[in-house]
Design a protein around this motif. Sequence first.
Motif, PDB file in Angstrom:
ATOM      1  N   LEU A 459       0.843  -1.187   0.000  1.00  0.00           N
ATOM      2  CA  LEU A 459       0.000   0.000   0.000  1.00  0.00           C
ATOM      3  C   LEU A 459       0.886   1.246   0.000  1.00  0.00           C
ATOM      4  CD1 LEU A 459      -2.682  -1.042   2.656  1.00  0.00           C
ATOM      5  CD2 LEU A 459      -3.070  -0.738   0.200  1.00  0.00           C
ATOM      6  N   PRO A 460       0.480   2.299  -0.712  1.00  0.00           N
ATOM      7  CA  PRO A 460       1.293   3.522  -0.742  1.00  0.00           C
ATOM      8  C   PRO A 460       1.084   4.384   0.502  1.00  0.00           C
ATOM      9  CG  PRO A 460      -0.579   3.740  -2.228  1.00  0.00           C
ATOM     10  CD  PRO A 460      -0.646   2.356  -1.664  1.00  0.00           C
ATOM     11  N   VAL A 477      -5.239  16.699   2.844  1.00  0.00           N
ATOM     12  CA  VAL A 477      -4.402  16.443   1.672  1.00  0.00           C
ATOM     13  C   VAL A 477      -4.644  15.030   1.142  1.00  0.00           C
ATOM     14  CG1 VAL A 477      -2.033  16.277   0.824  1.00  0.00           C
ATOM     15  CG2 VAL A 477      -2.650  18.105   2.415  1.00  0.00           C
ATOM     16  N   ARG A 478      -4.791  14.094   2.057  1.00  0.00           N
ATOM     17  CA  ARG A 478      -5.046  12.705   1.640  1.00  0.00           C
ATOM     18  C   ARG A 478      -6.372  12.612   0.883  1.00  0.00           C
ATOM     19  NH1 ARG A 478      -7.195   8.392   5.010  1.00  0.00           N
ATOM     20  NH2 ARG A 478      -6.774   6.382   4.047  1.00  0.00           N
ATOM     21  N   ALA A 479      -7.395  13.299   1.376  1.00  0.00           N
ATOM     22  CA  ALA A 479      -8.692  13.296   0.695  1.00  0.00           C
ATOM     23  C   ALA A 479      -8.593  13.972  -0.666  1.00  0.00           C
ATOM     24  CB  ALA A 479      -9.733  14.001   1.566  1.00  0.00           C
ATOM     25  N   THR A 487      -8.839   4.283  -7.289  1.00  0.00           N
ATOM     26  CA  THR A 487      -8.917   3.763  -5.921  1.00  0.00           C
ATOM     27  C   THR A 487      -7.628   3.088  -5.489  1.00  0.00           C
ATOM     28  OG1 THR A 487     -11.291   3.428  -6.217  1.00  0.00           O
ATOM     29  CG2 THR A 487     -10.248   2.260  -4.393  1.00  0.00           C
ATOM     30  N   TYR A 488      -7.004   2.301  -6.382  1.00  0.00           N
ATOM     31  CA  TYR A 488      -5.805   1.568  -5.962  1.00  0.00           C
ATOM     32  C   TYR A 488      -4.606   2.479  -5.738  1.00  0.00           C
ATOM     33  CZ  TYR A 488      -4.081   1.755 -10.823  1.00  0.00           C
ATOM     34  OH  TYR A 488      -3.639   2.166 -12.055  1.00  0.00           O
ATOM     35  N   LYS A 489      -4.715   3.743  -6.166  1.00  0.00           N
ATOM     36  CA  LYS A 489      -3.639   4.702  -5.934  1.00  0.00           C
ATOM     37  C   LYS A 489      -3.849   5.550  -4.682  1.00  0.00           C
ATOM     38  CE  LYS A 489      -2.485   5.232 -10.860  1.00  0.00           C
ATOM     39  NZ  LYS A 489      -2.359   6.201 -11.971  1.00  0.00           N
ATOM     40  N   HIS A 490      -4.969   5.341  -3.994  1.00  0.00           N
ATOM     41  CA  HIS A 490      -5.234   6.140  -2.798  1.00  0.00           C
ATOM     42  C   HIS A 490      -4.142   5.909  -1.751  1.00  0.00           C
ATOM     43  CE1 HIS A 490      -9.836   6.679  -3.564  1.00  0.00           C
ATOM     44  NE2 HIS A 490      -9.074   7.176  -4.525  1.00  0.00           N
TER      45      HIS A 490
END
Length: 519
Positions: A459-460, A477-479, A487-490
């Motif tokens: 996971l990043p 910032v995350r949001a 989604t997989y880059k969240h």
Amino acid sequence: MTLPTPVPPLDVPDDLLTPYVLGRAAALGDRPALVDAASGRALTYAALDAGVRALAGGLVARGHAPGDAVALMSPNLPEYAVVFHGVAMAGGVVCTVNPTYTAHEVHEQLVDSGARLLVTVPAFLTTATEAAAGTAVEQVVVLGEVPEGSDAVPLQQLLGDRLAEQVPVGQDAVVALPYSSGTQGLPKGVMLTHRNLVANVAQTQDILGAGDGEVFMGVLPFFHIYGMNVVMNVGLVTGSTIVTMPRFDLAAFLQAHERYRVTRSFVAPPIVVALAKHPAVEGVDLSSLVQVVSGAAPLSAELAAEASARLGVEVVQGYGMTEMSPVSHFTRPGGYRAGSVGVAVAGTEHRVVDPATGEDLGVDADGELWVRGPQVMKGYLGNDEATAATLDPDGWLRTGDIGHVDADGYLYVVDRLKELIKVKGFQVAPAELEALLLTHPDVTDAAVVGVQDEQAGELPVGHVVLRAGAGSDADAVRAWVAERTATYKHLHRLLVVDAIPKSASGKILRRVLRQELAG
């Protein structure tokens, strides 16, 4: 399958490094070759030529044989070029050492290189002396005053009668030994020959097109291949004045541009971030600049455009690595394309290979970049296994970088092969998320690494530096990132930190971040 490049062929000079780079030095006379930014102390081309010849003569007189290594552990200062080219003219090998290394790290490099001399500055003499113990180093030499009680000697004691001609060695003799981790593993000595460095100086200047007597900014460390060959050696062969700085300080960096009328500023992405975003840039006279060149790490198209708009000059990037002396791709004047690192320099072939199958890929297909040309290293010192893993029998260098080449020959680098984060089978490029984070108005620096996850595989995790008085926090910032990515880059987590750890050449030290997360 070799992919296209629009750059015509180039005849590589049939010279050894120092006669090529300093061929006009005596004739340039009192023109400043290198200037210390803070003090204004200058070394003219005539003085540089004399110093190089005197050091080469002194080394030969004390029994320095062709192929003997001299370690050079110093920040940027005018005398760096004297030592580098004095050793090269004597037929020796310059082993460049990061002066911020610990004694243990320096010791390991000294043992591996077999250096007989270690040249440093007073500030690092204690480290140098400790590191030299138990190695082949016969003498520690100081650029400057030797503290009382030390067994070190000043550089002046090594000088002798000026050597009239280069000590004969073959073009394939090693002349520089910087250290690099390559595509994987621990640092290794990269054997760069006279042919490698001469070819890359010629290739870089061919596409850079620097005019006679320009002013280069020399803040990038000369112990790193980018500063060594692109800034120092290209600067000298073009008769330019190189303004040296021992370390980056934004205020001093900007002041030096004003004072010395710098025409070309060679930087790494963290400096581009400052040029694009820092309020200190406002009101500084940078009108002498004709180009800002970024290298050593990925630079996003958005950040390049932001800095370019603010400065009023092209902010371009090239691509390379220590193992390629270092340049394989560069942006031609007026040839900027958003997100591209440019085209293959003259005499360089490039191909894109599927990392899984080894099959060649066509235009616009992402795969591992392979490069072949006269600038590609001889190999890693004493490490045949690592050499074989990086160089194939036909001379192709596996860069470990993922990217694609478009129909016009422009290269777009996606990320390091080993740094791709695999989330449920999908590949996430840290550089892509970092570039996005840097477009957020409250973010001044960013890094992304992968962490192990039982369900997803990896996971990043993001790390950001927020500007003073920022209205956003980590959750905001995350949001913001989640709104702009699949989604997989969240980002699984986002941490606010005081600084992003980086090497002297500007590369993010991802292993440090991974270690901190693991701890």
